[in-house]
Enzyme design. Sequence first.
Site, PDB file in Angstrom:
ATOM      1  N   SER A 184     -59.739 -32.626 -15.443  1.00 37.18           N
ATOM      2  CA  SER A 184     -61.184 -32.437 -15.252  1.00 37.18           C
ATOM      3  C   SER A 184     -61.947 -33.694 -15.664  1.00 37.18           C
ATOM      4  O   SER A 184     -62.883 -34.114 -14.977  1.00 37.18           O
ATOM      5  CB  SER A 184     -61.694 -31.245 -16.073  1.00 37.18           C
ATOM      6  N   TYR A 239     -57.919 -21.569  -9.239  1.00 42.90           N
ATOM      7  CA  TYR A 239     -57.624 -22.545  -8.198  1.00 42.90           C
ATOM      8  C   TYR A 239     -57.631 -21.873  -6.825  1.00 42.90           C
ATOM      9  O   TYR A 239     -57.474 -20.659  -6.706  1.00 42.90           O
ATOM     10  CB  TYR A 239     -56.239 -23.157  -8.423  1.00 42.90           C
ATOM     11  N   ARG A 253     -55.982 -24.307 -17.048  1.00 34.06           N
ATOM     12  CA  ARG A 253     -57.449 -24.418 -16.909  1.00 34.06           C
ATOM     13  C   ARG A 253     -58.095 -23.169 -17.503  1.00 34.06           C
ATOM     14  O   ARG A 253     -58.574 -22.293 -16.788  1.00 34.06           O
ATOM     15  CB  ARG A 253     -57.834 -24.636 -15.457  1.00 34.06           C
ATOM     16  N   ASP A 292     -58.537 -30.972 -21.161  1.00 39.12           N
ATOM     17  CA  ASP A 292     -58.283 -30.977 -19.715  1.00 39.12           C
ATOM     18  C   ASP A 292     -58.539 -32.373 -19.125  1.00 39.12           C
ATOM     19  O   ASP A 292     -59.637 -32.697 -18.660  1.00 39.12           O
ATOM     20  CB  ASP A 292     -59.178 -29.918 -19.062  1.00 39.12           C
ATOM     21  N   GLN A 311     -60.263 -26.350 -22.405  1.00 36.87           N
ATOM     22  CA  GLN A 311     -61.195 -27.272 -21.725  1.00 36.87           C
ATOM     23  C   GLN A 311     -61.283 -28.645 -22.394  1.00 36.87           C
ATOM     24  O   GLN A 311     -61.330 -29.674 -21.717  1.00 36.87           O
ATOM     25  CB  GLN A 311     -62.590 -26.661 -21.689  1.00 36.87           C
TER      26      GLN A 311
HETATM   27  P1  NAD Z   1     -60.170 -28.984  -8.356  1.00 38.64           P
HETATM   28  O1  NAD Z   1     -58.889 -28.238  -8.225  1.00 38.64           O
HETATM   29  O2  NAD Z   1     -61.068 -28.722  -9.523  1.00 38.64           O
HETATM   30  O3  NAD Z   1     -61.051 -28.830  -7.045  1.00 38.64           O
HETATM   31  C1  NAD Z   1     -60.542 -28.835  -5.772  1.00 38.64           C
HETATM   32  C2  NAD Z   1     -61.423 -27.929  -4.948  1.00 38.64           C
HETATM   33  O4  NAD Z   1     -60.924 -27.931  -3.617  1.00 38.64           O
HETATM   34  C3  NAD Z   1     -61.407 -26.485  -5.427  1.00 38.64           C
HETATM   35  O5  NAD Z   1     -62.734 -26.049  -5.657  1.00 38.64           O
HETATM   36  C4  NAD Z   1     -60.749 -25.742  -4.287  1.00 38.64           C
HETATM   37  O6  NAD Z   1     -61.248 -24.432  -4.127  1.00 38.64           O
HETATM   38  C5  NAD Z   1     -61.097 -26.635  -3.122  1.00 38.64           C
HETATM   39  N1  NAD Z   1     -60.239 -26.423  -1.955  1.00 38.64           N
HETATM   40  C6  NAD Z   1     -58.898 -26.231  -1.904  1.00 38.64           C
HETATM   41  N2  NAD Z   1     -58.494 -26.048  -0.628  1.00 38.64           N
HETATM   42  C7  NAD Z   1     -59.609 -26.142   0.141  1.00 38.64           C
HETATM   43  C8  NAD Z   1     -59.842 -26.058   1.524  1.00 38.64           C
HETATM   44  N3  NAD Z   1     -58.848 -25.824   2.396  1.00 38.64           N
HETATM   45  N4  NAD Z   1     -61.101 -26.199   1.968  1.00 38.64           N
HETATM   46  C9  NAD Z   1     -62.123 -26.431   1.096  1.00 38.64           C
HETATM   47  N5  NAD Z   1     -61.965 -26.510  -0.228  1.00 38.64           N
HETATM   48  C10 NAD Z   1     -60.713 -26.375  -0.697  1.00 38.64           C
HETATM   49  O7  NAD Z   1     -59.788 -30.505  -8.286  1.00 38.64           O
HETATM   50  P2  NAD Z   1     -60.604 -31.701  -8.922  1.00 38.64           P
HETATM   51  O8  NAD Z   1     -60.154 -31.829 -10.340  1.00 38.64           O
HETATM   52  O9  NAD Z   1     -62.035 -31.599  -8.584  1.00 38.64           O
HETATM   53  O10 NAD Z   1     -59.974 -32.924  -8.115  1.00 38.64           O
HETATM   54  C11 NAD Z   1     -60.334 -33.077  -6.754  1.00 38.64           C
HETATM   55  C12 NAD Z   1     -59.466 -34.136  -6.060  1.00 38.64           C
HETATM   56  O11 NAD Z   1     -59.746 -35.404  -6.614  1.00 38.64           O
HETATM   57  C13 NAD Z   1     -57.975 -33.912  -6.217  1.00 38.64           C
HETATM   58  O12 NAD Z   1     -57.312 -34.206  -5.005  1.00 38.64           O
HETATM   59  C14 NAD Z   1     -57.574 -34.910  -7.290  1.00 38.64           C
HETATM   60  O13 NAD Z   1     -56.226 -35.292  -7.209  1.00 38.64           O
HETATM   61  C15 NAD Z   1     -58.506 -36.023  -6.904  1.00 38.64           C
HETATM   62  N6  NAD Z   1     -58.744 -37.057  -7.913  1.00 38.64           N
HETATM   63  C16 NAD Z   1     -58.846 -38.296  -7.391  1.00 38.64           C
HETATM   64  C17 NAD Z   1     -59.083 -39.347  -8.214  1.00 38.64           C
HETATM   65  C18 NAD Z   1     -59.238 -40.703  -7.586  1.00 38.64           C
HETATM   66  O14 NAD Z   1     -59.432 -41.676  -8.289  1.00 38.64           O
HETATM   67  N7  NAD Z   1     -59.179 -40.802  -6.273  1.00 38.64           N
HETATM   68  C19 NAD Z   1     -59.222 -39.151  -9.604  1.00 38.64           C
HETATM   69  C20 NAD Z   1     -59.154 -37.842 -10.121  1.00 38.64           C
HETATM   70  C21 NAD Z   1     -58.920 -36.782  -9.241  1.00 38.64           C
END
Ligand code: NAD
Length: 375
Positions: A131, A226, A120, A128, A125
Amino acid sequence: MIIGVLKEQQPENRVALTPEGVKSLIALQCEVYIEKDAGNNAFFSDEQYLNAGAQAVSRVDVISKADIVLTINSLQEAELGSLKPGVLLIGCFNPFFNHNFVKSLQGSGYTSFSMELVPRTTRAQAMDILSSMATIAGYKAVLEAALALPKFFPMFMSAAGTIKPTKMLILGAGVAGLQAIATARKLGAMVEVFDVRSAVKEEVMSLGGKFIEVEGAKEDAAAGGYAVEQTEDYLRKQNELIHQHALKSDVVIATAQIPGKKAPVLLKKETVDAMAPGSVIIDLAASTGGNCEYTRNNETVVVHGVKIIGKSNYPSEMPADASRMYSNNLVNFLKLLICKEGQINLNFDDEIIRGTCLIHKGEIVNERIKHIMMK
Ligand code: NAD
């Protein structure tokens, strides 16, 4: 050199390369073989691929003739043996959790890049894919919540009285969380946001969200932007704060993750039990265990009238634009791997190539995966 594109298996609707992507690869002096009907579910026809310069062929031909195979997640372990020797496989192979796939590539002589591993960094970017897909997930999560909630999102002042706006709590302000804030604000919801990284506070506020925080979060500059795992004391305080704010919310969108780890549990059963019936929780982290204790992957659970929706492939529900974004990311990545004569040139001094490479000639290259596989 031949670049082959596989058709994904249902329920996946996306395709790894669009007709626009074909044109870009042909400009790089490559031939493109696309499995017949590969783009149908994403609304790209074989005719569009042919017009862009690709050849529509059978799956067997893609697998046995391509020098580079592009996929999202369709390649079956049983098909690995039929690939061309020395082939380069590019897809999303889920290597943090799908250890069998990594094992089956070890010693194979193949080279594989798993796009979840793209670093990242600013330079990476445009490649990615996580993202891109999280942007779609954040957007769709809010729309899904709006449809499931028995209330309006915006405030209404009408002759029939005043309707209060929806209160939403977003857990995790990464890519998905930030997109969810933007979408929810456009629909008129009031949004509170919690994240362990204080660096996101300004971004949250600039999108119109209210940032709620717990003092004393552990942050690590070496974690590449992260989050890192937190102490017991912090988790207890966080749990209390989330409990209080969840009880005031009509919708919770949970997006918290630490890459390669099980999702942190942020919404305990007792919190959900105390939420108002009719509330909606969308748990985007369902595939890695969920941020909510009640979440079941790819299911909707209803607990005393609170809906907990755990869909884990929103991008597949928006397959046209999801494929466009995936394809653009892949093409940008391929530009790093293909020299101007249209041949593969892997420069492992490039941090993006080294970081994204899962296996090279059967040996694990990515340090994080190597570490996990040695355990
Ligand atoms: P990301 O890593 O950019 O963001 C995750 C955020 O969670 C970060 O800002 C991090 O600081 C925060 N975080 C971590 N631990 C935490 C805690 N204990 N309390 C509060 N915040 C906390 O991830 P992303 O790219 O935004 O993806 C987010 C989620 O969505 C992931 O679980 C990913 O697998 C999921 N996702 C789901 C789908 C779907 O279709 N359901 C599709 C894409 C991504």
